[in-house]
Design an enzyme around this catalytic site. Structure first.
Site, PDB file in Angstrom:
ATOM      1  N   THR A 115       0.897  -1.162   0.000  1.00 38.28           N
ATOM      2  CA  THR A 115       0.000   0.000   0.000  1.00 38.28           C
ATOM      3  C   THR A 115       0.922   1.195   0.000  1.00 38.28           C
ATOM      4  OG1 THR A 115      -1.687  -1.130   1.337  1.00 38.28           O
ATOM      5  CG2 THR A 115      -1.661   1.251   1.488  1.00 38.28           C
ATOM      6  N   ARG A 152     -13.883  -7.380  -0.995  1.00 36.43           N
ATOM      7  CA  ARG A 152     -13.174  -7.183   0.283  1.00 36.43           C
ATOM      8  C   ARG A 152     -12.639  -5.745   0.362  1.00 36.43           C
ATOM      9  NH1 ARG A 152      -7.637  -5.611   1.728  1.00 36.43           N
ATOM     10  NH2 ARG A 152      -7.112  -6.584   3.701  1.00 36.43           N
ATOM     11  N   VAL A 153     -12.892  -5.095   1.463  1.00 32.64           N
ATOM     12  CA  VAL A 153     -12.357  -3.744   1.686  1.00 32.64           C
ATOM     13  C   VAL A 153     -11.395  -3.828   2.864  1.00 32.64           C
ATOM     14  CG1 VAL A 153     -12.934  -1.391   2.380  1.00 32.64           C
ATOM     15  CG2 VAL A 153     -14.391  -2.607   0.738  1.00 32.64           C
ATOM     16  N   GLY A 154     -10.203  -3.265   2.693  1.00 29.99           N
ATOM     17  CA  GLY A 154      -9.211  -3.287   3.770  1.00 29.99           C
ATOM     18  C   GLY A 154      -9.304  -2.049   4.634  1.00 29.99           C
ATOM     19  N   THR A 187       0.156   0.593   6.478  1.00 31.81           N
ATOM     20  CA  THR A 187       0.249  -0.427   5.439  1.00 31.81           C
ATOM     21  C   THR A 187       0.338  -1.770   6.162  1.00 31.81           C
ATOM     22  OG1 THR A 187       2.671  -0.388   5.347  1.00 31.81           O
ATOM     23  CG2 THR A 187       1.522   1.113   3.875  1.00 31.81           C
ATOM     24  N   GLY A 188       0.047  -2.841   5.425  1.00 33.19           N
ATOM     25  CA  GLY A 188       0.113  -4.166   6.047  1.00 33.19           C
ATOM     26  C   GLY A 188      -1.263  -4.796   6.152  1.00 33.19           C
TER      27      GLY A 188
HETATM   28  N1  GLY Z   1      -3.421  -2.370   4.179  1.00 34.46           N
HETATM   29  C1  GLY Z   1      -3.940  -2.696   2.932  1.00 34.46           C
HETATM   30  C2  GLY Z   1      -5.009  -3.697   2.971  1.00 34.46           C
HETATM   31  O1  GLY Z   1      -5.024  -4.561   3.843  1.00 34.46           O
HETATM   32  O2  GLY Z   1      -5.865  -3.659   2.109  1.00 34.46           O
END
Ligand code: GLY
Length: 382
Positions: A233, A261-263, A284-285
């Site tokens: 990201t 799917r939404v992060g 990020t991660g």
């Molecule tokens: N941090 C990005 C995601 O998990 O979508």
């Protein structure tokens, strides 16, 4: 005043009705709540009790003198070019929000970065779905899009949500319609490189389906590098000399995710958060770990309480570890995933922190553009 400027300054007309509730019953509720609060305080004083301490959210750490803050842009490891661009723009007087988005657009447009924008790794069906959010410190406004297909710069669409709508988050087909209505061009974001990585994932996923793994000698070395499921990201934050902070987070999300799917990236408080009087944080991660802890909001609140960016970030990562379910822990009780935070204080101090190191983040300031090491909870031995 134009509609856009008026909305940025303060909610007016219909927007004011919506944000205020616009009903006498809501006003009465607020009035009654305030009276009840005063009555409780009076009763406590009469009983000789100390009234509760002022909530920490109303206190501010010492503020730096206006106009004396060192200009700076920070980002995740993949954002050297983004911080350089953002810094140059902020130094030339551009609003930090536009500056950090312009920086991130460089990475979104780069087909070699397989975690963001064009060439991002797709969902399990081979379709690239992007998430992004932006937040503007001075107005405390945010805009975001999630599961957006076919538009390489989701951060620019997120800025339009902030500027042109009374909403914060648009998703899926609605986000695409909004982007097209605003003149964005739809395109296939799946590059040959990301298609080959996705296809290899499908071919090697299981021995219970009809895909046969290719002979190892035939695997493109460019593809072989990306075995596993990257969760890259970009997050970028910038501060100008007046101490105004803005930030952006943009991603193609977890590689090969379930469609829809939404992060964490497009969720305000998780993927990013700014309080212009305190600082910002972005991530990020593994998005799911962040969503369950609202790490960016929580970290900024710890900075409000007086912690330096590094200590605030590490404290939140320890909390994430404590909250991690056993199936995601190794035999030593450490998470099997990584989560990284990037923190920027109101005085221009900054830090990157990560559950697993070695990890680093990018900085551009008056000393130049560089990587700096992130503070970590655990170190992987190579
Ligand atoms: N941090 C990005 C995601 O998990 O979508």
């Amino acid at each position: 005043m134009s509609r856009r400027r008026a909305e940025a300054a303060a909610p007016t007309g219909a927007a004011a009705m919506r944000t205020s509730g616009g009903s006498s019953s809501r006003r009465e509720f607020l009035t009654n709540a305030a009276v009840a609060g005063i009555a409780t305080l009076a009763a406590q004083e009469a009983a000789g009790q100390e009234p509760p301490a002022e909530p920490s959210s109303t206190k501010l750490p010492p503020q730096p003198p206006a106009g004396r803050v060192p200009i700076c842009a920070i980002s995740s490891d993949n954002g050297l070019a983004a911080t350089r661009r953002a810094y140059e723009l902020i130094a030339s007087g551009v609003d930090p929000l536009d500056a950090v988005i312009a920086g991130v657009n460089l990475i979104e447009d780069d087909p070699e970065d397989i975690t963001v924008g064009l060439g991002g790794l797709p969902n399990e069906e081979g379709v690239v779905e992007l998430d992004a959010a932006v937040m503007h410190g001075p107005t405390h406004r945010a805009g975001a899009v999630a599961a957006l297909q076919g538009i390489r710069n989701p951060s620019r669409v997120a800025r339009l949500v902030l500027r042109e709508t009374d909403h914060v988050l648009l998703v899926g087909a609605g986000a695409l319609k909004f982007a097209l209505a605003n003149g964005f061009q739809e395109e296939n974001l799946l590059t040959e490189k990301s298609r080959k990585i996705w296809l290899h994932w499908k071919q090697t996923l299981s021995d219970q389906d009809d895909w046969l793994p290719p002979p190892a000698a035939e695997v493109d070395p460019d593809v072989a590098k990306f075995f596993g499921r990257p969760t890259g990201t970009i997050h970028c934050a910038g501060i100008n000399a007046a101490g105004d902070i803005s930030c952006v987070t943009s991603t193609s999300g977890l590689a090969f995710k379930l469609p829809g799917r939404v992060g964490d990236s497009p969720i305000v408080g998780a993927g990013l958060y700014v309080d212009n009087q305190i600082g910002s944080c972005g991530s990020t991660g593994r998005g799911e770990a962040n969503l369950q802890n609202l790490s960016s909001f929580a970290a900024v609140e710890l900075m409000r309480g007086g912690l330096a960016p590094r200590e605030a970030g590490l404290t939140i990562l320890r909390r994430v570890v404590e909250h991690t379910e056993p199936r995601l822990l190794d035999q030593q009780g450490r998470p099997t995933f990584n989560l990284q935070l990037y923190l920027l204080g109101k005085d221009g101090t900054h830090a990157g922190v990560a559950i697993w190191g070695p990890a680093r983040y990018c900085v551009t300031d008056a000393q130049g553009t560089r990587h700096e090491p992130s503070a970590t909870l655990y170190e992987r031995r190579s």
